[in-house]
Each structure stands twice: as structure tokens, then as C-alpha cells.
Design a protein around this motif. Structure first.
Motif, PDB file in Angstrom:
ATOM      1  N   ASP A  87       0.884  -1.398   0.023  1.00 47.52           N
ATOM      2  CA  ASP A  87      -0.084  -0.117  -0.216  1.00 47.52           C
ATOM      3  C   ASP A  87       0.944   1.329   0.153  1.00 47.52           C
ATOM      4  O   ASP A  87       0.395   2.625  -0.781  1.00 47.52           O
ATOM      5  CB  ASP A  87      -1.128   0.609   1.723  1.00 47.52           C
TER       6      ASP A  87
ATOM      7  N   GLU B 251       3.510   1.296  -1.201  1.00 45.45           N
ATOM      8  CA  GLU B 251       4.464   1.451  -2.508  1.00 45.45           C
ATOM      9  C   GLU B 251       6.040   1.571  -2.236  1.00 45.45           C
ATOM     10  O   GLU B 251       6.900   1.443  -3.086  1.00 45.45           O
ATOM     11  CB  GLU B 251       3.952   2.987  -3.957  1.00 45.45           C
TER      12      GLU B 251
ATOM     13  N   ASN C 267       9.496  -0.459  -2.233  1.00 47.20           N
ATOM     14  CA  ASN C 267      10.546  -1.556  -2.674  1.00 47.20           C
ATOM     15  C   ASN C 267      11.584  -2.387  -1.762  1.00 47.20           C
ATOM     16  O   ASN C 267      12.026  -1.876  -1.640  1.00 47.20           O
ATOM     17  CB  ASN C 267      10.582  -0.674  -4.062  1.00 47.20           C
TER      18      ASN C 267
ATOM     19  N   LYS D 262      -3.227  -6.635  -5.138  1.00 47.96           N
ATOM     20  CA  LYS D 262      -2.874  -5.851  -5.735  1.00 47.96           C
ATOM     21  C   LYS D 262      -1.995  -6.848  -7.034  1.00 47.96           C
ATOM     22  O   LYS D 262      -1.089  -5.817  -7.133  1.00 47.96           O
ATOM     23  CB  LYS D 262      -2.019  -4.593  -5.114  1.00 47.96           C
TER      24      LYS D 262
END
Length: 348
Positions: free
Chosen positions: A56, A58, A60, A81
Motif C-alpha cells: 500500500d 508502494e 520497494n 493487488k
């Protein structure tokens, strides 16, 4: 399309300014501990709930470790997702801190920390370890010493490793025994001291409270008085995630001595709204340092006078909320004899 183009341009600019920035490099996170890290065949583990929060955000990231299954087999982890759960971890059911350091020859979860670190080199470690030592009436002092050895080995592999060290999840006295349950808070007090003692600006040790506000009764936050159910796993995941947030964007992952030669470390170097931590070490005990934050055009936006502690270390948290304009900022730290500078970027 314009928004995406500008975002990429912005990130490329940052990488020109900050040499250790890498658009492609994933943050390698090792969940390390016992059954609360591994979970069993009927439970998803805190790792799964944390993984969803990281998606959520984002972030990495890449979970790493020699293990890919839960104890007794793995549950069906729902995709999220459009992605499959990253199952790698270093959780070992029933293991003590001594087992983690030296291994257990039982055919399951084989190996030991020195062996695992030959292959898996973490940037961040989520360390929740010591519960089984207490349940087996182990020494609080000896367990704390072994946790210190765990930190030493991790730093031997990566001198800039970030260690999130957990205060241990509580246990129900009616399940593990009154004395055993009472030893968990005693070890937690030592873990609190240990986190402060071992913390450095180069290799931060962050205390994560996985104890306060947890109800270990079966049906509350556990399914058996010891191991978290979904509610308990979610609480653990939320606390790990909160502690991880300052490191998700731009912390130098493999800090070399020359990168910290100035004695000043600022992280994360790329932030949107997370606080920025300013750290210094190798100062004189109780030395006074003037901290200033400037824009690139020389405008002073923050100023603080901070004292180093008795060990010559200094840490200051700088808020970068909605009042901070996007752009590059310069941190200037001045002691009686020297002035050091470092940079960080606020993303719009």
C-alpha cells in the motif's frame, strides 16, 4: 502522463544529487525470530499483514531468509493487488536465542545465523527473539548477551544494517506458567537498555514495542495464549510498519565508512512527510552542536542547539510535515571545532 514524467524526472534528479540512491534497488528485510515470526499452517503470520501495508505504501522491499513455509505447512496466502505474498523469512518455531546463533540439528529449519548470513544479507532486520528462552527458564542476562551477539553478527555482514528490536509479545500465565510469563517483561527491560546501548548513527537500533496493549488471552490477541491470531498479527504488523516508515525512502543501505566520514548522517534522504532523523557520533561527551537547516538559496528554515549524550552521540528528529516545501535541504551541524553538512530531499 505529465505527472508520471515529472515524477521520474524528480527521482532522477535526486539520484544525481544523492550518489547512493538507486531506483531499482529493493530494500532487503529479514524477519528474524521464533514462532511468532514463522506462524503455523493455520495462520497467515504478521509478515503477510506487514507485506500488504508495504505494498500500500508502494515500498520497494524484498523479504529475505532461508525459510519459505510456516510451521507444519503453509496456509493459502491470498494475493494482494495482483501480487503473490513474499514468503521468505528467518522464523524458527520453538527456537531460543542460542538456537538462532548455533543451530538445532532436528532436520527442520536447519542452519544458524552465521550460515544464513552467508547467503542472505539484510538491509533491515525485524528481530523478535527471546520468548522461548524465558519459557524454558533461561537467564535474562544471558539471553540479552546472546541478542547482543546477534546484532554483532548482523553488523559483521552489513556494517550499516538497520535493526528493529522488539520488546517481546506477552504470554498468558495460565498457559506458560506464572514465573515464565513474568520473565518476559524482565527481558523486555533489558532489551530496552540494549537498544539504547547498541544504537549508532551508522547502524540504527530501533526499539519496537510489541508488548504494550497486547492481550495474550486466547480469543483476544492470541489463539492459544502465546501465538497471535489475526488480531494479534495485525497489531504486530502495524507496529513494525510504523517503525519501518522512516527507512523506506532513501536510507543508504550499505553505508561505507567514507560515506559517514563527516560524522553526520541524515535519513531518510528522500521523504514526503516522514520525519528526518539527524545523527552524529564520535563527539565529545555533552558537546554542544548547532543544527541548522537551509534551503538551497540559503534561507534558514530550522535551527536547534543540541547536546551530545555522555557517550558522544547525538540524535535529533526533524519534522517534515505539510509546512515543508518540496525541494532540496541542506543540514549544517557545527560543533566548537568543525562544521559538517548533509542533504535531504522533500518529495512533493
Amino acid at each position: 502522463m505529465t505527472k508520471i514524467y515529472l515524477s521520474k524526472t524528480f527521482l532522477l534528479l535526486i539520484c544525481l544529487i544523492i550518489p547512493f540512491c538507486s531506483l531499482a534497488q529493493a530494500l532487503k528485510i529479514m524477519p528474524l525470530g521464533n514462532s511468532l515470526t514463522q506462524a503455523d499452517k493455520d495462520n497467515l503470520s504478521y509478515r503477510y499483514h506487514l507485506w500488504k501495508k508495504l505494498l500500500d505504501a508502494e515500498a520497494n522491499i524484498d523479504f529475505i531468509g532461508s525459510q519459505q513455509s510456516n510451521h507444519g505447512g503453509s496456509p493459502t496466502w491470498p494475493s494482494y493487488k495482483g501480487k503473490s505474498f513474499d514468503q521468505n523469512h528467518e522464523g524458527h518455531w520453538g527456537w531460543t536465542s542460542d538456537h538462532i546463533l548455533n543451530g538445532v540439528d532436528n532436520g527442520e529449519n536447519a542452519g544458524s545465523l552465521p550460515i544464513w548470513l552467508n547467503t542472505h544479507k539484510p538491509d533491515i532486520v525485524l528481530l523478535h527473539l527471546g520468548s522461548n528462552d524465558m519459557f524454558r527458564n533461561g537467564s535474562v542476562t544471558e539471553t540479552a548477551d546472546r541478542l547482543k551477539e546477534v546484532v554483532r553478527l548482523l553488523r559483521q555482514t552489513n556494517a550499516g544494517v538497520i535493526i528493529l528490536m522488539a520488546k517481546l509479545f506477552p504470554a498468558d500465565p495460565s498457559v506458560v506458567g506464572q514465573q515464565e510469563a513474568q520473565k518476559i517483561p524482565l527481558l523486555n527491560a533489558e532489551i530496552d537498555k540494549l537498544a539504547k546501548e547498541l544504537h549508532t548513527s551508522k547502524s540504527p537500533v530501533v526499539l519496537v514495542d510489541q508488548h504494550t496493549g497486547i492481550d495474550p488471552k486466547s480469543g483476544a490477541d492470541t489463539y492459544d495464549g502465546v501465538h497471535p491470531n489475526e488480531a494479534g498479527e495485525e497489531k504486530m504488523a502495524a507496529r513494525w510498519f510504523k517503525a519501518l516508515q522512516p527507512f523506506l525512502n532513501g536510507k543508504p543501505l550499505s553505508a561505507k565508512p567514507e560515506q559517514n566520514a563527516s560524522g553526520l548522517v541524515v535519513y531518510p534522504t528522500l521523504t514526503q512527510s516522514q520525519p528526518v532523523t539527524i545523527s552524529m557520533e564520535l563527539l565529545k561527551p555533552n558537546e554542544q552542536v548547532s543544527l541548522e537547516v537551509h534551503t538551497t538559496d540559503g534561507r534558514l528554515v530550522a535551527q536547534h542547539t543540541i547536546l551530545a549524550d555522555a557517550s558522544g552521540n547525538l540524535t535529533h528528529v526533524l519534522e517534515t510535515g505539510s509546512n515543508r516545501v518540496a525541494g532540496l535541504y541542506i543540514v549544517r551541524a557545527s560543533s566548537a571545532s568543525k562544521t559538517y553538512t548533509a542533504k535531504f530531499m522533500v518529495h512533493p
